[in-house]
Enzyme design. Structure first.
Site, PDB file in Angstrom:
ATOM      1  CE  LYS A 159      30.746  35.375  30.808  1.00  0.00           C
ATOM      2  NZ  LYS A 159      29.468  34.723  30.544  1.00  0.00           N
TER       3      LYS A 159
HETATM    4  C1  LIG Z   1      28.179  34.256  30.736  1.00  0.00           C
HETATM    5  C2  LIG Z   1      27.387  33.316  29.923  1.00  0.00           C
HETATM    6  C3  LIG Z   1      26.309  32.589  30.432  1.00  0.00           C
HETATM    7  C4  LIG Z   1      25.732  32.839  31.796  1.00  0.00           C
HETATM    8  O1  LIG Z   1      26.635  32.625  32.839  1.00  0.00           O
HETATM    9  P1  LIG Z   1      26.336  33.286  34.258  1.00  0.00           P
HETATM   10  O2  LIG Z   1      27.468  32.799  35.115  1.00  0.00           O
HETATM   11  O3  LIG Z   1      25.030  32.784  34.714  1.00  0.00           O
HETATM   12  O4  LIG Z   1      26.346  34.748  34.056  1.00  0.00           O
HETATM   13  C5  LIG Z   1      25.717  31.647  29.620  1.00  0.00           C
HETATM   14  N1  LIG Z   1      26.125  31.429  28.368  1.00  0.00           N
HETATM   15  C6  LIG Z   1      27.139  32.131  27.832  1.00  0.00           C
HETATM   16  C7  LIG Z   1      27.554  31.870  26.434  1.00  0.00           C
HETATM   17  C8  LIG Z   1      27.795  33.090  28.595  1.00  0.00           C
HETATM   18  O5  LIG Z   1      28.778  33.799  28.063  1.00  0.00           O
END
Ligand SMILES: *Cc1c(COP(=O)(O)O)cnc(C)c1O
Length: 307
Positions: A159
Site C-alpha cells: 500500500k
Molecule cells: C487497501 C486496498 C484494498 C482493500 O484492502 P483491505 O485490507 O480489505 O482494506 C484493495 N485494493 C486496494 C488497491 C487497496 O489499496
C-alpha cells in the site's frame, strides 16, 4: 471534510491535531515514498469496541515498507499499542484509522539517502465510504480507461502512497462520468480490483475473485473468502474477464473503507436484479455481525478495547 479528533500519534508521542505537520521538502510528498494502512474500529453491541484484524494490518504495513526497501521504525506490535493509545486518547468508540510510514525531509534526490523514516497514526470518526445507501442498494460502476499497475511497474502488494495516483485517476474519471467507483483491468485486460477495493462476483452460487498475483491482498477479501467457505460457498480465485462480470448474478466490492458494497450496474449493464443479491446480502449481514462483535467464532479477528 475529515472530522477532526484531538490528537495524532507521531513518532512515539501524541501531538495536537493541528500541530501534526511536516516540512514541504518531505521526500514522500515529492516522490510518493510512503506506505499506509486503512483500518476500522467498530463500536460493538455489548458496549465495548474492537479494531478489526489490527495486528494483520500492521504486519502488512511493515511488509509494505519492506517491499519499498525501507524499514518501518516501529514493529507491528508497537503500532498495535500505539493505535489503541490513539483511540483511547481521542475517546473514539468507532473510527477509521490511518497509519502512515514515510520518508521525511533531508536530501532531495530521488534516492532517499539517510532521510528519517517518520510514522504517524491518525484516527477519526468516519461513516460509510460510498454512502449508507450504497451498502443497501448497491452502486453503479464503470470499467476504467486506466489499467491497474503492471506487477513490475509498481509493487502491487504494497500500500505504497505513490501507487495511489493510479487510483486517484481512475476514481476521478469514474465520478466525472457519473459513477460511484471504477473497476480497473490489469495490463493483460483481466479484471483486477477497484481503486481501493477488491472485487467478487457470484455466478450460480459460486464466488469468483481475481487471484492475489496482481491485486492488493485485502484483509476484507480474505475475511469474506473465509466467511463464504464457512457458510458453505465455494470460492474460486481465478482470472475474470469483464464480460463475465456483465453476466454475473451478483458483483460486490470489499475493503476496509467500502466494507462490503454491492454493485448493481457495470458499464450500463444491470447486474442480476439491479440490487444487492441474496449471496451478497447474506455475506454482508454476517460480516457486519462479526464487526459488531456478535459472532464468537471470529473473535480472533477482533482487537477489543474500551474507549
Ligand atoms: C487497501 C486496498 C484494498 C482493500 O484492502 P483491505 O485490507 O480489505 O482494506 C484493495 N485494493 C486496494 C488497491 C487497496 O489499496
Amino acid at each position: 471534510m475529515v472530522q477532526e479528533s484531538e490528537t495524532i500519534w507521531m513518532d512515539g508521542k501524541l501531538v495536537p491535531w493541528g500541530e501534526a505537520n511536516v516540512h514541504v521538502l518531505t521526500h514522500a510528498l515529492h516522490y510518493g515514498t510512503g506506505v499506509f494502512e486503512g483500518i476500522r474500529a467498530y463500536e460493538c453491541n455489548d458496549g465495548t469496541s474492537e479494531v478489526f484484524r489490527l495486528r494483520e494490518h500492521m504486519v502488512r504495513l511493515v511488509d509494505s515498507a519492506k517491499i519499498l526497501g525501507f524499514a518501518a521504525p516501529y514493529t507491528a506490535d508497537e503500532m498495535v499499542e500505539a493505535t489503541v493509545e490513539t483511540l483511547k486518547a481521542n475517546k473514539l468508540k468507532g473510527a477509521y484509522i490511518r497509519p502512515l510510514v514515510f520518508v521525511g525531509a533531508g536530501v532531495m534526490g530521488v534516492h532517499p539517502g539517510d532521510n528519517p523514516i517518520k510514522t504517524c497514526i491518525t484516527a477519526w470518526h468516519w461513516g460509510a465510504y460510498l454512502g449508507e445507501d450504497a451498502l443497501e442498494k448497491g452502486i453503479r460502476v464503470k470499467v476504467s480507461t486506466y489499467n491497474r499497475h503492471h506487477v513490475n511497474v509498481m509493487m502491487t502488494k504494497s500500500k505504497a502512497c505513490g501507487n495511489y495516483v493510479n487510483s486517484v485517476l481512475a476514481k476521478m474519471e469514474a465520478i466525472r462520468d457519473g459513477y460511484a467507483e471504477a473497476i480497473l483491468l490489469d495490463t493483460s485486460g483481466h479484471v483486477s480490483e477497484g481503486s481501493g477495493e477488491n472485487l467478487f462476483m457470484v455466478k450460480q452460487d459460486v464466488l469468483y475473485t481475481p487471484p492475489l498475483s496482481g491485486v492488493l491482498g485485502g484483509l476484507t477479501r480474505d475475511s469474506i473468502i473465509s466467511l463464504a467457505n464457512d457458510t458453505g460457498y465455494e470460492v474460486r480465485e481465478t482470472t475474470i474477464g469483464r464480460d463475465m462480470l456483465y453476466t454475473a448474478d451478483e458483483v460486490f466490492f470489499t475493503g476496509t473503507a467500502a466494507e462490503l458494497t454491492p454493485i448493481r450496474e457495470i458499464d450500463a449493464r444491470v447486474i442480476g436484479e439491479g440490487k444487492a443479491g441474496p449471496v451478497t446480502k447474506l455475506l454482508q449481514t454476517e460480516f457486519f455481525k462479526i464487526l459488531k462483535g456478535d459472532n464468537p467464532d471470529y473473535e480472533h479477528w477482533l482487537h477489543r478495547y474500551e474507549a
